[in-house]
Design an enzyme around this catalytic site. Structure first.
Site, PDB file in Angstrom:
ATOM      1  N   PRO A  17       0.783  -1.234   0.000  1.00 46.38           N
ATOM      2  CA  PRO A  17       0.000   0.000   0.000  1.00 46.38           C
ATOM      3  C   PRO A  17       0.817   1.287   0.000  1.00 46.38           C
ATOM      4  O   PRO A  17       0.250   2.373  -0.051  1.00 46.38           O
ATOM      5  CB  PRO A  17      -0.809  -0.111   1.294  1.00 46.38           C
ATOM      6  CG  PRO A  17       0.053  -0.917   2.197  1.00 46.38           C
ATOM      7  CD  PRO A  17       0.757  -1.911   1.316  1.00 46.38           C
ATOM      8  N   ASP A  40       3.886   1.018 -11.854  1.00 44.02           N
ATOM      9  CA  ASP A  40       2.678   1.830 -11.891  1.00 44.02           C
ATOM     10  C   ASP A  40       2.928   3.170 -11.201  1.00 44.02           C
ATOM     11  O   ASP A  40       3.899   3.342 -10.461  1.00 44.02           O
ATOM     12  CB  ASP A  40       1.526   1.110 -11.173  1.00 44.02           C
ATOM     13  CG  ASP A  40       0.988  -0.070 -11.967  1.00 44.02           C
ATOM     14  OD1 ASP A  40       1.268  -0.137 -13.176  1.00 44.02           O
ATOM     15  OD2 ASP A  40       0.295  -0.906 -11.372  1.00 44.02           O
ATOM     16  N   LYS A  62      -1.063   5.045 -14.955  1.00 47.64           N
ATOM     17  CA  LYS A  62      -2.386   5.291 -15.514  1.00 47.64           C
ATOM     18  C   LYS A  62      -3.060   6.373 -14.686  1.00 47.64           C
ATOM     19  O   LYS A  62      -2.866   6.470 -13.489  1.00 47.64           O
ATOM     20  CB  LYS A  62      -3.244   4.024 -15.506  1.00 47.64           C
ATOM     21  CG  LYS A  62      -2.694   2.890 -16.355  1.00 47.64           C
ATOM     22  CD  LYS A  62      -3.607   1.687 -16.285  1.00 47.64           C
ATOM     23  CE  LYS A  62      -3.137   0.572 -17.199  1.00 47.64           C
ATOM     24  NZ  LYS A  62      -1.846   0.014 -16.779  1.00 47.64           N
ATOM     25  N   GLY A  93       1.220  -1.396  -7.263  1.00 49.52           N
ATOM     26  CA  GLY A  93       0.722  -1.059  -5.941  1.00 49.52           C
ATOM     27  C   GLY A  93      -0.206  -2.144  -5.429  1.00 49.52           C
ATOM     28  O   GLY A  93      -0.931  -2.774  -6.197  1.00 49.52           O
ATOM     29  N   GLY A  94      -0.164  -2.398  -4.119  1.00 50.71           N
ATOM     30  CA  GLY A  94      -1.032  -3.429  -3.550  1.00 50.71           C
ATOM     31  C   GLY A  94      -0.584  -4.813  -3.943  1.00 50.71           C
ATOM     32  O   GLY A  94       0.602  -5.157  -3.875  1.00 50.71           O
ATOM     33  N   ASP A  95      -1.543  -5.620  -4.386  1.00 44.30           N
ATOM     34  CA  ASP A  95      -1.288  -6.999  -4.794  1.00 44.30           C
ATOM     35  C   ASP A  95      -1.563  -7.133  -6.287  1.00 44.30           C
ATOM     36  O   ASP A  95      -2.546  -6.577  -6.788  1.00 44.30           O
ATOM     37  CB  ASP A  95      -2.188  -7.956  -4.009  1.00 44.30           C
ATOM     38  CG  ASP A  95      -1.944  -9.401  -4.391  1.00 44.30           C
ATOM     39  OD1 ASP A  95      -1.060 -10.034  -3.788  1.00 44.30           O
ATOM     40  OD2 ASP A  95      -2.634  -9.901  -5.310  1.00 44.30           O
ATOM     41  N   ALA A 124      -4.226  -3.181  -1.087  1.00 41.15           N
ATOM     42  CA  ALA A 124      -4.613  -1.843  -0.645  1.00 41.15           C
ATOM     43  C   ALA A 124      -5.670  -1.920   0.453  1.00 41.15           C
ATOM     44  O   ALA A 124      -5.645  -1.146   1.416  1.00 41.15           O
ATOM     45  CB  ALA A 124      -5.123  -1.031  -1.831  1.00 41.15           C
ATOM     46  N   MET A 174     -10.974   2.523  -6.281  1.00 33.53           N
ATOM     47  CA  MET A 174     -11.148   3.448  -7.409  1.00 33.53           C
ATOM     48  C   MET A 174     -12.543   4.064  -7.439  1.00 33.53           C
ATOM     49  O   MET A 174     -13.177   4.170  -8.488  1.00 33.53           O
ATOM     50  CB  MET A 174     -10.866   2.719  -8.734  1.00 33.53           C
ATOM     51  CG  MET A 174      -9.463   2.135  -8.824  1.00 33.53           C
ATOM     52  SD  MET A 174      -9.224   1.024 -10.219  1.00 33.53           S
ATOM     53  CE  MET A 174     -10.092  -0.459  -9.636  1.00 33.53           C
TER      54      MET A 174
END
Length: 255
Positions: A17, A40, A62, A93-95, A124, A174
Site C-alpha cells: 500500500p 505503476d 495510468k 501497488g497493492g497486490d 490496498a 477506485m
C-alpha cells in the site's frame, strides 16, 4: 558451438500500500536487484529509490481517462524485455491479483512462453484497513468482506445487491470519481442512508487521512475534503467501531 539463448523471467511483484517497510522480503530483494523495473504510478517513490543505480525504470502510470500505455502495450513491453534476455520486475501497488491486471499480464507471459513469477503484496484494502485501525471482519459486525471496483464500464448496471449491509463489509477501490453514483446505487439497492463508512486516503503514508460519513454524505465528503486517489471507501459497521469505543471511554472517564 551454438549460442545459448536466454529468456528472462517476468516477476509480477506487489509493492503493497505504499510504505516500503510493508514490502515482502522477496519483493524488496527483487526490486534491489532488478535491471528493468516496469512500475505503476501508485508505487511510492521511496520504493523505487531501492532500485540499483543502473536499473531502467519504466513508468506505465495510468490516470483517470488517460493511459500512458494501453494494457496490451504493457503486456507486449514485458514480453519483449524478457525475450531480450532481461529479468523484469513488474511492480504494482497493492497486490498484483487484486485489481492490478496481474492476471492479464501473467497470461500474456504464459502465451509467449516466458517464465513468470507472482510475488504477492499486502493489498490496498488490507493495508488501508490496518493503517486506519478498521477490522474488516469482526465477530459482532462482519463475517463477509467484498471487494469491488468503483470505476469501471457499466457501473450502474452491475449487481451489488447483498454486498453491503448487516454482517458485511464492502471495500470499494477506485471510487473517488464516482462517489455520487456509488452512494445512489447502494441506497437504491436498499442500504440505509445512515450506513457508516470510512474513506482512507493515501493509506500507510505520512499524509494519510481517514474520513468518516454516513452513506448519504459520501459524495459531499469527497468533494468537501477534496479527496484524491489513491483512496479506498470502506462501508460497514466495522468502520464505526473505533468511534463507538472512543465515545464509550470518554463517557466512562467523565462519570
Amino acid at each position: 558451438m551454438a549460442e545459448t539463448y536466454h529468456i528472462g523471467t517476468i516477476h509480477l511483484v506487489g509493492a503493497g500500500p505504499g510504505d516500503p517497510e510493508l514490502l515482502t522480503v522477496r519483493a524488496a530483494r527483487l526490486v534491489s536487484q532488478a535491471r528493468v523495473i516496469v512500475h505503476d504510478g501508485l508505487v511510492d517513490p521511496a520504493i523505487l529509490d531501492m532500485a540499483r543505480p543502473d536499473a531502467r525504470l519504466i513508468s506505465v502510470a495510468k490516470a483517470r481517462a488517460r493511459h500512458t500505455m494501453p494494457q496490451d502495450a504493457i503486456n507486449e513491453l514485458l514480453v519483449r524485455e524478457a525475450m531480450a534476455g532481461n529479468d523484469v520486475v513488474r511492480l504494482k501497488g497493492g497486490d498484483p491479483f487484486v485489481f492490478g491486471r496481474g492476471g492479464e499480464e501473467m497470461e500474456a507471459a504464459q502465451a509467449a512462453g516466458v517464465p513468470v513469477e507472482v510475488v504477492p503484496g499486502i493489498s490496498a484494502a488490507n493495508g488501508a484497513a490496518a493503517a486506519a485501525q478498521i477490522a474488516l471482519t469482526h465477530r459482532e459486525d462482519a463475517s463477509v468482506v467484498s471487494f469491488v471496483a468503483g470505476q469501471c464500464k457499466g457501473l450502474a448496471a452491475q449487481n451489488w445487491a447483498g454486498l453491503a449491509g448487516k454482517g458485511r463489509t464492502l471495500v470499494i477501490y477506485m471510487g473517488v470519481s464516482t462517489a455520487a453514483q456509488i452512494s445512489e446505487k447502494l441506497m437504491d439497492d436498499g442500504l440505509a442512508p445512515d450506513a457508516p463508512l470510512a474513506v482512507v486516503e493515501k493509506a500507510c503514508r505520512a499524509d494519510m487521512r481517514v474520513l468518516r460519513a454516513p452513506l448519504a454524505g459520501l459524495a459531499d465528503l469527497v468533494s468537501r475534503e477534496a479527496v484524491k486517489s489513491p483512496a479506498l471507501i470502506i462501508i460497514g459497521e466495522v468502520t464505526a467501531r473505533g468511534d463507538a469505543a472512543l465515545a464509550q471511554l470518554a463517557l466512562e472517564a467523565a462519570q
